[in-house]
Design a protein around this motif. Structure first.
Motif, short mmCIF file in Angstrom:
data_model
loop_
_atom_site.label_atom_id
_atom_site.label_comp_id
_atom_site.label_asym_id
_atom_site.label_seq_id
_atom_site.Cartn_x
_atom_site.Cartn_y
_atom_site.Cartn_z
N GLU B 144 0.40 -1.25 0.15
CA GLU B 144 -0.22 0.47 0.07
C GLU B 144 0.66 1.24 0.14
O GLU B 144 0.49 1.95 -0.76
CB GLU B 144 -1.37 0.00 1.33
CG GLU B 144 -1.36 1.36 1.64
CD GLU B 144 -3.12 1.09 2.22
OE1 GLU B 144 -2.78 0.28 3.43
OE2 GLU B 144 -4.06 2.22 2.29
N SER B 147 2.49 1.62 -3.36
CA SER B 147 1.42 2.21 -4.32
C SER B 147 1.30 4.12 -4.10
O SER B 147 1.08 4.54 -4.83
CB SER B 147 -0.40 1.32 -4.11
OG SER B 147 0.88 -0.35 -4.44
N MET B 148 0.87 4.22 -2.94
CA MET B 148 1.14 5.20 -2.51
C MET B 148 1.66 6.32 -2.96
O MET B 148 1.92 8.17 -3.55
CB MET B 148 0.52 5.97 -0.62
CG MET B 148 -0.50 5.01 -0.57
SD MET B 148 -0.55 5.19 1.46
CE MET B 148 -0.84 6.47 1.60
N TYR B 177 -4.74 2.79 -5.56
CA TYR B 177 -3.64 3.70 -5.69
C TYR B 177 -2.94 4.24 -7.21
O TYR B 177 -2.75 5.33 -7.56
CB TYR B 177 -2.53 3.81 -5.06
CG TYR B 177 -2.82 3.96 -3.75
CD1 TYR B 177 -3.33 5.50 -2.97
CD2 TYR B 177 -3.08 2.39 -2.66
CE1 TYR B 177 -3.16 5.01 -1.37
CE2 TYR B 177 -3.30 2.50 -1.62
CZ TYR B 177 -3.65 3.71 -1.05
OH TYR B 177 -4.29 3.71 0.84
#
Lengths: 246, 246
Positions: B144, B147-148, B177
């Motif tokens: 996560e 990806s951000m 994202y």
């Protein structure tokens, strides 16, 4: 044929056989002055096109031109040819009328790590602090996210004449998530005669000692020092620790 | 002397000269069955200690034992010796009564990238989906955060018999994202005779085609395909685009 080759640290030891062969069979060698000088002894019989830093687009266009004329060409990159290097730019600029082969190499973070011990081992992020091509805001965002994820972080281009404060600011961001005792490896000119290898912590970095040729490896929360080596264990699970003791 | 060597893809082309030399001058070769079989032709005159996967601790202890007895030992790792490999474990287990030298190698993400084009080029994260040593929760958190940050993401160990759904779940997280059209490179058995190289998008991954020997390179928001090659441009700045057109 256009080879884009990664020469590792520049000496033969950290060069792959494919890299060596590509250079040897090339008619023309294209590269940044410093990298050309590192392999001078290998290319004395060849046509050489070299230019200073920041002339990457010019060098790429020239390499493509030589290849179009029927020459076998090697474009020389430090470390790997596909990480902060020339493979992408050449493919961006070339058409499909020449064959391009990317010859991979050992990237600087891996070279530095091998001298520090085993500081990466596990999930890691590679981040360049150069804001020539990337907004500083995005660089700092990445430093923050990588710190939040307890990644090992490899820092490329930590400092230049124009950028002396980016590393300090990055470390300040890291310190919001990582302990001040986090182990940090600092390697200057890996595998060169002037090589320097130091291990410190996030709060004891000697900023004066860092230049554009330095790579920093910032440990994760499990990284520790043993017998002078920086080690990141493979895992976080208790079963791993249990296994170790069995 | 104990060398921990990264053999790259296993064939001589992607091996460094230092790796080759270390293996050649070793009395004893220690490694996982599969890696030993890849270099069989180089080690016919040597004592070999091989064992299956998951026997890393046993292999490490054995290698240390051989070195203590005065042998020159090479521990064989795929890719680099310090990334998801043996250098760390050996240093965790060894005392300072033997000399250990880490011989770096070309890690699998870089090998895969060279076949795809220039998909990394810029800041990237390397994440293993194996939860043998790392809690699944932390793995997904890293997916996560990466990806951000619009990192290029290299995925190691995407699938095993016991873990078939981690990749799908990871892609679901990425899709929060990253665009569904994000370019994805899929490389199986890089530089092997059975090598497979495919380029798809985040929503068109063929999960049936992925195994534990596959590396995935997930592009960033600028990654594109040209002449069948996956390319991540060097930068994000407008001045870069302007430069390209000048």
């Amino acid at each position: 044929m256009l080879y884009v080759v990664g020469i590792g640290s520049g000496n033969k030891d950290n060069m792959s056989f494919a890299c060596y062969d590509a250079i040897k069979k090339s008619d023309v060698i294209v590269g940044y002055d410093k990298y050309i000088s590192q392999i001078q002894h290998m290319i004395q019989d060849k046509q050489i096109y070299q230019s200073p830093m920041m002339k990457e687009i010019e060098r790429s266009k020239k390499a493509i031109e030589y290849a179009k004329e029927g020459n076998t060409v090697s474009v020389i990159c430090s470390g790997d040819s596909g990480i902060y290097a020339m493979a992408g730019l050449i493919m961006e600029l070339a058409e499909d009328d020449i064959e391009i082969k990317v010859i991979p190499g050992i990237t600087s973070a891996i070279l530095a790590s091998s001298l520090l011990g085993a500081p990466i081992m596990h999930d890691y992020c590679s981040i360049s602090l150069s804001d020539l091509m990337t907004p500083l805001e995005l660089i700092f965002k990445r430093i923050e996210l990588a710190s939040m994820g307890d990644f090992v972080i490899a820092i490329y281009n930590p400092k230049s004449k124009k950028r002396s404060e980016h590393l300090k600011e990055s470390v300040d961001i890291m310190l919001r998530y990582k302990s001040k005792d986090t182990v940090v490896g600092v390697v200057k000119k890996a595998y060169d005669v002037e090589q320097e290898v130091n291990i410190c912590t996030l709060e004891s970095i000697n900023y004066d000692d860092i230049d554009m040729h330095t790579i920093l490896i910032i440990g994760n929360s499990s990284t520790y020092v043993k017998n002078g080596k920086m080690i990141t264990p493979r895992g976080y699970e208790k079963k791993y620790i249990d296994k170790m003791n069995s």
